[in-house]
Design an enzyme around this catalytic site. Structure first.
Site, PDB file in Angstrom:
ATOM      1  CE  LYS A 154      40.200  39.343  41.231  1.00 52.78           C
ATOM      2  NZ  LYS A 154      41.628  39.186  40.870  1.00 52.78           N
ATOM      3  CG  ASP A 188      44.929  35.354  43.788  1.00 59.32           C
ATOM      4  OD1 ASP A 188      43.731  35.090  43.547  1.00 59.32           O
ATOM      5  OD2 ASP A 188      45.472  36.419  43.446  1.00 59.32           O
ATOM      6  CD  GLN A 220      44.204  41.459  39.365  1.00 61.70           C
ATOM      7  OE1 GLN A 220      43.508  41.218  40.353  1.00 61.70           O
ATOM      8  NE2 GLN A 220      44.138  40.737  38.263  1.00 61.70           N
TER       9      GLN A 220
END
Ligand code: NDP
Length: 288
Positions: A51, A118, A95
């Site tokens: 990412k 997200d 994450q």
């Protein structure tokens, strides 16, 4: 036909890069993404570094926060609060999975919904579920699947769609996006009876279960469009890593029946990252 997620993602990333270059030329702020990685899960480390690399390639600044597995709940919460306040950070990505002692819900709930790139915040999920409302952000993987369906001109209005899996990050938002696109949606899961039969009803079949090659060729309706979200590691002594990635679908068999199918790897994975970049750019634009 195979749906080339990698090529599609490259196209999306090129467009994002152009938009960011233009923004910078106009004197606007460079979009910024904070990544928070806690502990040493090797898969998470790989995802976060992919990412960050993708951010660098399109001109998004990434702010890496790598914390030891022993980090306390209070420390993570203090970091998220600080990132919420930081105007150079437009998106925040924590994450998952987090180490067991951390309260994932409390941490995700704390992320500002305007920085929730997200799309996992319950308010953004709720807004996606409500008629006439719009979330600030939609989860990257299902959003990427929608782009893939669009790229193949798959008709969704009135289509029968089956989503295999009901997780917060894939199955549920996927089903909501398909409903919003006027498909008739069935969500199947581990308690579903006659799964092969249910799948065979699908004009559009999305597999997100995490079971290697579970969906067989004869589960697929002739002419259906199949998107395989599954990313499963199976042992493979011929690989340096000792494993290879396979999806939730028996791709070769299903490709004989489907009109279009996404491969693993090179399907949904690259699109997920492209959508994260897109969401981060959107967050920067919305902050002006
Ligand atoms: P979860 O484990 O959170 O959810 C799996 C879902 O599949 C659950 O709803 C579960 O049902 C259902 N399920 C499990 N086994 C069966 C079965 N035998 N029959 C029917 N349904 C079953 O997984 P995620 O949603 O997080 O991920 C799914 C897959 O997608 C994984 O392989 C993951 O690695 C991959 N993934 C890929 C991404 C990408 O970018 N390419 C991003 C995110 C995920 P129940 O609810 O009843 O337990």
């Amino acid at each position: 036909m195979y749906i080339d997620g990698k090529a599609l993602a490259t196209q999306v990333r090129d467009e994002i890069k152009q938009t960011i270059d233009k923004r910078i030329a106009e004197g606007k702020a460079r979009p910024g993404l904070a990544t928070v990685l806690i502990g040493e899960n090797p898969a998470s480390q790989t995802y976060v570094s992919a990412k960050r690399k993708a951010c660098a390639e399109v001109g998004i600044e990434s702010f890496a926060h790598e914390l030891p597995a022993s980090t306390s709940q209070a420390e993570v919460e203090a970091l998220v609060r600080q990132l919420n306040e930081n105007p150079t950070v437009h998106g925040i990505l924590v994450q998952l999975p987090l180490p067991d002692h951390l309260n994932e819900k409390a941490i995700l709930d704390l992320i500002s919904i305007e920085k929730d790139v997200d799309g996992f915040h319950p308010l953004n999920m709720g807004l996606l579920a409500m008629k006439g409302r719009k979330p600030h952000f939609v989860a990257c993987t299902p959003q990427g699947v929608m782009e893939m369906l669009k790229s193949t001109n798959t008709p969704l209005e009135g289509a029968r769609a089956v989503v295999l899996g009901r997780s917060n990050i894939v199955g549920i938002p996927m089903a909501l996006l398909l409903i919003n696109a006027n498909a008739t949606v069935t969500v199947a899961h581990s308690r579903t009876k006659n799964l092969p039969e249910v799948c065979r009803e699908a004009d559009v079949l999305i597999a997100a279960v995490g079971r290697a090659q579970m969906v067989k060729g004869d589960w697929v309706k002739p002419g259906a469009v199949v998107i395989d979200v599954g990313t499963n590691r199976v042992d493979d002594a011929s690989k340096k890593s000792g494993f290879r990635l396979v999806g939730d679908v028996d791709t070769e068999a299903a490709a004989q029946v489907a009109s279009a199918i996404s491969p693993v790897p090179g399907g949904v994975g690259p699109m997920t990252i492209a959508m994260l970049l897109k969401n981060t750019l959107k967050a920067a634009e919305a902050s002006e």
